[in-house]
Design a protein around this motif. Sequence first.
Motif, short mmCIF file in Angstrom:
data_model
loop_
_atom_site.label_atom_id
_atom_site.label_comp_id
_atom_site.label_asym_id
_atom_site.label_seq_id
_atom_site.Cartn_x
_atom_site.Cartn_y
_atom_site.Cartn_z
N PHE A 319 1.73 35.28 -0.31
CA PHE A 319 2.00 33.85 -0.42
C PHE A 319 3.38 33.62 -1.02
N ARG A 320 4.08 32.64 -0.45
CA ARG A 320 5.44 32.35 -0.88
C ARG A 320 5.48 31.46 -2.11
N ASP A 321 4.64 30.43 -2.14
CA ASP A 321 4.72 29.39 -3.17
C ASP A 321 3.55 29.44 -4.15
N LEU A 322 3.82 29.03 -5.38
CA LEU A 322 2.77 28.97 -6.39
C LEU A 322 1.70 27.96 -6.01
N ALA A 323 2.10 26.83 -5.42
CA ALA A 323 1.12 25.83 -5.01
C ALA A 323 0.14 26.41 -3.99
N THR A 324 0.63 27.30 -3.12
CA THR A 324 -0.25 27.93 -2.13
C THR A 324 -1.33 28.75 -2.81
N VAL A 325 -0.96 29.41 -3.88
CA VAL A 325 -1.95 30.22 -4.63
C VAL A 325 -3.07 29.33 -5.14
N VAL A 326 -2.72 28.18 -5.72
CA VAL A 326 -3.74 27.28 -6.25
C VAL A 326 -4.58 26.70 -5.10
N HIS A 327 -3.94 26.35 -3.99
CA HIS A 327 -4.69 25.88 -2.82
C HIS A 327 -5.67 26.96 -2.35
N TYR A 329 -7.09 29.42 -4.17
CA TYR A 329 -8.21 29.46 -5.12
C TYR A 329 -9.15 28.28 -4.88
N ASN A 330 -8.57 27.15 -4.53
CA ASN A 330 -9.34 25.92 -4.39
C ASN A 330 -10.18 25.88 -3.12
N SER A 331 -9.64 26.37 -1.99
CA SER A 331 -10.29 26.12 -0.70
C SER A 331 -10.48 27.34 0.18
N ARG A 332 -10.34 28.52 -0.38
CA ARG A 332 -10.47 29.75 0.40
C ARG A 332 -11.75 29.79 1.24
N ASP A 333 -12.86 29.28 0.69
CA ASP A 333 -14.16 29.36 1.35
C ASP A 333 -14.60 28.05 1.99
N VAL A 334 -13.70 27.09 2.07
CA VAL A 334 -14.03 25.79 2.65
C VAL A 334 -13.75 25.81 4.15
N GLN A 352 -13.59 42.75 2.06
CA GLN A 352 -14.51 41.62 2.04
C GLN A 352 -15.79 41.86 1.24
N SER A 353 -16.17 43.10 1.04
CA SER A 353 -17.48 43.40 0.46
C SER A 353 -17.60 43.04 -1.01
N THR A 354 -16.49 42.92 -1.72
CA THR A 354 -16.55 42.72 -3.19
C THR A 354 -15.85 41.45 -3.65
N VAL A 355 -15.60 40.52 -2.74
CA VAL A 355 -14.87 39.30 -3.09
C VAL A 355 -15.62 38.48 -4.14
N ASN A 356 -14.89 37.97 -5.12
CA ASN A 356 -15.46 37.07 -6.12
C ASN A 356 -15.67 35.70 -5.47
N ARG A 357 -16.91 35.36 -5.19
CA ARG A 357 -17.22 34.07 -4.56
C ARG A 357 -17.91 33.12 -5.54
N GLU A 358 -18.08 33.55 -6.78
CA GLU A 358 -18.76 32.72 -7.77
C GLU A 358 -17.81 31.81 -8.54
N GLU A 359 -16.60 32.29 -8.79
CA GLU A 359 -15.68 31.56 -9.68
C GLU A 359 -14.53 30.87 -8.95
N LEU A 360 -14.37 31.13 -7.67
CA LEU A 360 -13.28 30.51 -6.93
C LEU A 360 -13.61 30.48 -5.45
N GLY A 361 -12.82 29.70 -4.72
CA GLY A 361 -13.00 29.60 -3.28
C GLY A 361 -13.37 28.22 -2.80
N SER A 366 -8.48 17.96 -5.72
CA SER A 366 -7.68 17.15 -4.81
C SER A 366 -6.28 17.74 -4.75
N ASP A 367 -5.48 17.31 -3.76
CA ASP A 367 -4.10 17.78 -3.67
C ASP A 367 -3.33 17.41 -4.93
#
Length: 389
Positions: A319-327, A329-334, A352-361, A366-367
């Motif tokens: 990822f190039r931008d810091l905002a992308t990182v937060v996006h 974390y916010n919507s990876r699983d949406v 994929q087998s060990t992804v943390n899906r409890e604390e992020l995604g 909001s934007d």
Amino acid sequence: MWARIFTIALSIIGAVFLMACSEPSTQTSQLQKKVALGRALFNDLRLSRDGQQACASCHDASRAFMDARPNVSSHRRGEPGAVSIGQDGKSLGDINTPSIAYLAFAPDFFFDTSDPEESLYKGGFFLNGRAASLHEQAKGPFVNPVEMQTTVAELAAKVESFYAADFEKIYGAGVFASAGLAYSAISDALVAFERSSEFASFDSKFDRVMAAKESFSEQEQRGFELFKAEDKGNCAACHTVPEPGASKSERLFTDFTYDNLGVPANETVRRLNGLASDYQDEGLLANPAISDESLKGAFRVVSLRNVAVTGPYMHNGVFRDLATVVHFYNSRDVAGAINPETQKPWRAAEVQSTVNREELGDLGLSDGEVEDIVAFMKTLTDRRYEALQ
């Protein structure tokens, strides 16, 4: 008679006082010499195989000790590479070179059993913890076949040629009796430099706010609250916020643990560095000390100090931008969520087998709330780097 006795007593007291004062002074002087020697080694291009790369090449002090050099892996022309080029000008790594500012405050690699409900590996150096101590980390780049590409024997010979007198004054006449002894002394000098205040100023806006010297803007304050909120950003679950009076090691915005965040492979880097299309970076599991398959794909939770000026981001610079990182974390699983850099859906995790899906995604931010969190993280930039934001 009594005058003579009194004079002798004063002489003895004075001698003891001088001895007591001289020892710390000597120790300080010795440390200063080590720091100066470590600084010289850190910036010396000659110590790589062909004399083309120093530690400072990948850890630029003027850029928060990250690699600011553009290369073929850069997201955009003229920007820092996603990964670094080796001293031969063509070898390309697979891991983003992390900033080493504040690194000296990280603990050695260990298994933390203090919490009866959750025992975790913590600390260590390099993003997969393969170096157990800072001394081991300092040794690594010299002999890495993609980085400085030399050998212990060649390195020791070069250092003896360039720095023999300085090393012998600090480490003794026998320091070059073997390449191994010299290698350890080289590491020790580099660690002394990495532990100096040049790497850790603790003078960001956050620090100034905590010292009641400044105040957050309204947006930064909102971002700080979101950063801490367990039902919103929850960033502090891993990037712990220091309490008043916290030690320096507790002020780095990391709990030093390891996690699989679900980061996709950097396909551009993989195409460039020649690794097989089905190659997977196993992260912590690639550490020789680890055999637990549940840790596959986990990487160290990095400090957020200077995070706003040390992109590209994630362990592979995908990822190039810091905002992308937060996006992310916010919507990876949406379903239908879009990567703002590619305008395409988030790609699947490399492991994929060990992804943390409890604390992020799926954090539900909001934007505007994403922007607030980014604004807060910019307050973690050291004063001397604020102009880079």
